[in-house]
Each structure stands twice: as C-alpha cells, then as structure tokens.
Design a protein around this motif. Structure first.
Motif, PDB file in Angstrom:
ATOM      1  N   THR A  50       0.849  -1.142   0.044  1.00  0.00           N
ATOM      2  CA  THR A  50      -0.108   0.041   0.137  1.00  0.00           C
ATOM      3  C   THR A  50       0.682   1.251   0.110  1.00  0.00           C
ATOM      4  O   THR A  50       0.731   2.283  -0.905  1.00  0.00           O
ATOM      5  CB  THR A  50      -1.064   0.064   1.344  1.00  0.00           C
ATOM      6  N   VAL A  62      -4.702   6.741   2.218  1.00  0.00           N
ATOM      7  CA  VAL A  62      -3.622   5.945   2.347  1.00  0.00           C
ATOM      8  C   VAL A  62      -2.706   6.342   3.831  1.00  0.00           C
ATOM      9  O   VAL A  62      -2.609   5.619   4.563  1.00  0.00           O
ATOM     10  CB  VAL A  62      -2.589   5.873   1.306  1.00  0.00           C
ATOM     11  N   ARG A 115      -6.277   0.713   1.967  1.00  0.00           N
ATOM     12  CA  ARG A 115      -4.999  -0.145   1.701  1.00  0.00           C
ATOM     13  C   ARG A 115      -5.380  -0.701   0.045  1.00  0.00           C
ATOM     14  O   ARG A 115      -6.571  -0.704  -0.375  1.00  0.00           O
ATOM     15  CB  ARG A 115      -5.013  -1.207   2.746  1.00  0.00           C
ATOM     16  N   MET A 116      -4.099  -0.864  -0.514  1.00  0.00           N
ATOM     17  CA  MET A 116      -4.371  -1.497  -1.974  1.00  0.00           C
ATOM     18  C   MET A 116      -3.383  -2.672  -1.913  1.00  0.00           C
ATOM     19  O   MET A 116      -2.723  -2.901  -1.084  1.00  0.00           O
ATOM     20  CB  MET A 116      -3.750  -0.401  -2.927  1.00  0.00           C
ATOM     21  N   ALA A 126      -8.297  -5.313   1.226  1.00  0.00           N
ATOM     22  CA  ALA A 126      -7.655  -3.980   0.538  1.00  0.00           C
ATOM     23  C   ALA A 126      -9.105  -3.267  -0.152  1.00  0.00           C
ATOM     24  O   ALA A 126     -10.101  -3.989  -0.262  1.00  0.00           O
ATOM     25  CB  ALA A 126      -6.536  -4.560  -0.413  1.00  0.00           C
TER      26      ALA A 126
END
Length: 383
Positions: free
Chosen positions: A91, A115, A121-122, A164
């Motif tokens: 992330t 973020v 979140r990624m 995520a």
C-alpha cells in the motif's frame, strides 16, 4: 564519503523500536498469525505514526520521506511482524507511490490522504498462474466498453487482497501491441461486481492473507486508469527498483531481529559453567550474524541513496534484494541453532523469523532472476 547516521534517522529507529516492542511483542504477533486475523488496530497506530504517508508529498497528507528513512521503517516493521509488512509495504510504498508518480490529480486527492490516514489499503495485482518472473506474458485482459474497462482474468499471490480497497492491477489492454505498449494499470475496486478473492494458506505471516483474485467481467470506470493507456510496463518496472531495495531492507530487519534475540539468549543461557556466548562456536555464529546484518544494511542503503539521487540503481537494487534476503535467512538459521530446542517453540519467536525469511528470496523477483539482472548489468559495464 560520510557514514554518519543523522540524529533524525537515529531517532526514527529508536521511536519505532520502542513502539513495536510495546505494540507488537512476540506473543501478540504469534496470536494474530495463529488466528489468521488481520491486526487492524496495529495498522491504525502505524498510520498515526506517519508511516503510511512516507512515499508521497505533504500536499496529500504524506511526508515525502527520504529513502534511508523508508528503509529504516521497513527494517523495523519487518523485525516486528512480517504480516504487518505484507499489508503496509504494497500500500504505502508501491501502490501509493504509483498513484503519486503516475496518477491523475483526482486520483491523488481521493486516494493518498486515505492511505496516509490508514483508512485505505491497496494490494499489488501483478503475478498470475502463468506469469510470475516474466510479467510481460500476463493474460488478464481489460477491454474498453464505453466509459468502462471490463476486466477478465486471474491474479495470484495478491497479498492483502481480501481486506484491501483496491487491487493495483497490471492488465493487458491491447493484445495485438508489443508487451511494452500493450499493458496498463487499473485501480480495481475490491468490492466490484464479478470480483472474487480466495485466501491461500502459507508458511508465515498468515494474519495478512495472500490471495488469488478472480476477475469475471469486472467493470472499472475509465477514471481508474493509472497513467496513460499502454503505460503499464513503464509504471510497474519504474517501481520495481524501489521494491527490491525495500525487500533488502526487510531481510535486514529480519536478520537484525534474529541477531537481537539470539544475542540476548546467548548472554543469559548458561551451559558448562558459563554463558554460551563465551563458547567459541556460539560466539562465531553471532559474529557471522552481525557481519551479515551490517553488510546487508550498507548494500541496501547504498542502493537507497542512489535511488534518492535519481541515479540508475538497477544493479544496486538487485544486489540489495539478493544479499539482504539471503542474509536474513542465514541469520534466522543461525539463530535457530543458538536457541537450540527453544528455537522450535512458538513462544520464543525465533521460528517465526526462520519461516518469514524465505519469502524474501522469492518476492520481488526470485534471487536467481536477480542474479541474471546483476550479470547483465555487469556485462554492460556496471560495477
């Protein structure tokens, strides 16, 4: 050449070391891994420390930290919990950096403050069942349909995908174009219709799940395209040097954790009338661990410095990745030997380092592929 560590860097390490010793002790990390539950409270506290915004500017809620500071943060997070690193690194240092460098202003304003706050979140959607080390042969397709892209395909080893908000997905958008121009990056919402996620069981860090992601005609707005259409290779490969440096820092942090634990034990454990550190066999293993950690840190920080200066660092990043990861594995193996039977017990924590280190010899490009990169760079005149 100045090897002095600034007071700011020293303070950062001390602050993080003290924080994680309180918030992520061995028993807590082991419990979350055993229960396979993500420690969202710890992640929130990490964000409150400012660690989630280190890779982008203040105008979006970040701090635009220097690369040595990021490496210190990576070391300390990995030393505390690889599972936390699995959630934080993709992330905060890969996906967020990708949006910061290549995204639209609207994407930056929407995503990056969240973020930084730890509320978004990624996950990195790169690898596929038939495309791991060779990402140019991926098969996940994104076809333009009006104002949307329609995504079909599968990703694997997409860590954190089940919790995520977005999958930072590397997709093929033009099957007839050369690989260098036929791929793009899309921010695919994890809750998009047609997207499904299957967590996988793994050796370590199970409180952050590694997942398969299936795209069954998932519609993604064209506004979620990162960069220009066909810029995917430039974006992904433009971020990989930094990722490999951070993998080196993760290995360094794990090695430091194993060294610290083994050293403490060796000073306290008495056998044959004296602490085992005074037995040469044990003392030599500790000396080797200390040399490995210091060498890994210097190689990694040198690569980070070159990245900071805007210099080509493909050679140095690959070296950092290989040496840092393998140094971490060697330190964990020696730590297991020093703790003896106690190393096998979950409550002591050394076995977790031993399990966690192996990933870093694979993630970010296997060390065999990295050695190929190093050899090619040397052939071109690198040194």
């Amino acid at each position: 050449m100045d090897f002095t560590i600034s007071s700011e860097h020293q303070q950062l390490r001390q602050t993080l070391r003290e924080f994680f010793e309180v918030e992520a002790p061995v028993d807590v990390v082991a419990r979350f891994d055993r229960e396979e539950e993500f420690n969202s409270d710890l992640y929130r506290k990490v964000a409150e420390l400012g660690l989630c915004g280190m890779a982008f500017g203040e105008e979006y809620g970040g701090s635009d930290a220097d690369q040595i500071s990021i490496c210190i943060a990576v070391e300390e997070i990995a030393r505390a919990s690889a599972a936390l690193a699995y959630a934080w690194l993709p992330t905060a240092t890969f996906c967020a950096k990708g949006v910061y460098r290549f995204g639209t202003e609207e994407q930056k304003k929407e995503i990056l403050p969240q973020v930084a706050a730890g509320t978004m979140r990624m996950a990195m959607g790169l690898s596929e069942p038939e495309a791991g080390s060779d990402l140019t042969h991926l098969s996940t397709r994104a076809v333009r349909d009006g104002d949307d892209f329609v995504v079909r395909g599968q990703k694997v080893f997409t860590t954190g995908a089940d919790t995520a908000d977005y999958i930072f997905a590397f997709v093929r958008t033009d099957p007839d174009a050369p690989a260098s121009r036929g791929m793009s990056v899309l921010l695919v919402p994890r809750d998009g219709e047609g997207l499904s996620v299957r967590p996988l069981r793994k050796l370590a860090g199970q409180s952050t799940h590694t997942c398969e992601v299936f795209f069954n005609d998932v519609r993604v707005p064209k506004e979620n395209l990162v960069g220009e259409l066909g810029d995917g290779v430039k974006i992904i490969f433009g971020l990989l040097d930094a990722e490999r440096i951070y993998v080196g820092a993760e290995g360094t942090g794990l090695g430091q954790g194993a060294l610290d634990m083994a050293l403490k034990y060796a000073k306290e454990r008495v056998q044959f009338g004296k602490p085992i550190i005074e037995h040469q066999a044990v003392g030599h293993m500790l000396a080797d661990m200390a040399m490995d950690v210091q060498t890994a840190r210097l190689i990694t920080w040198h690569a980070a410095w070159r990245l900071e200066q805007g210099l080509d660092c493909r050679l140095e990043a690959s070296m950092a990745k290989v040496y840092g990861s393998e140094a971490g594995s060697r330190c964990a193996a020696r730590g297991m030997q020093i703790l003896g039977g106690y190393s096998y017990m979950v409550e002591y924590g050394m076995e977790r380092y031993w399990r966690e280190t192996k990933l870093y010899e694979i993630a970010g490009g296997t060390n065999q592929v990295m050695r190929n990169v190093i050899a090619k760079q040397l052939a071109k005149g690198g040194s």
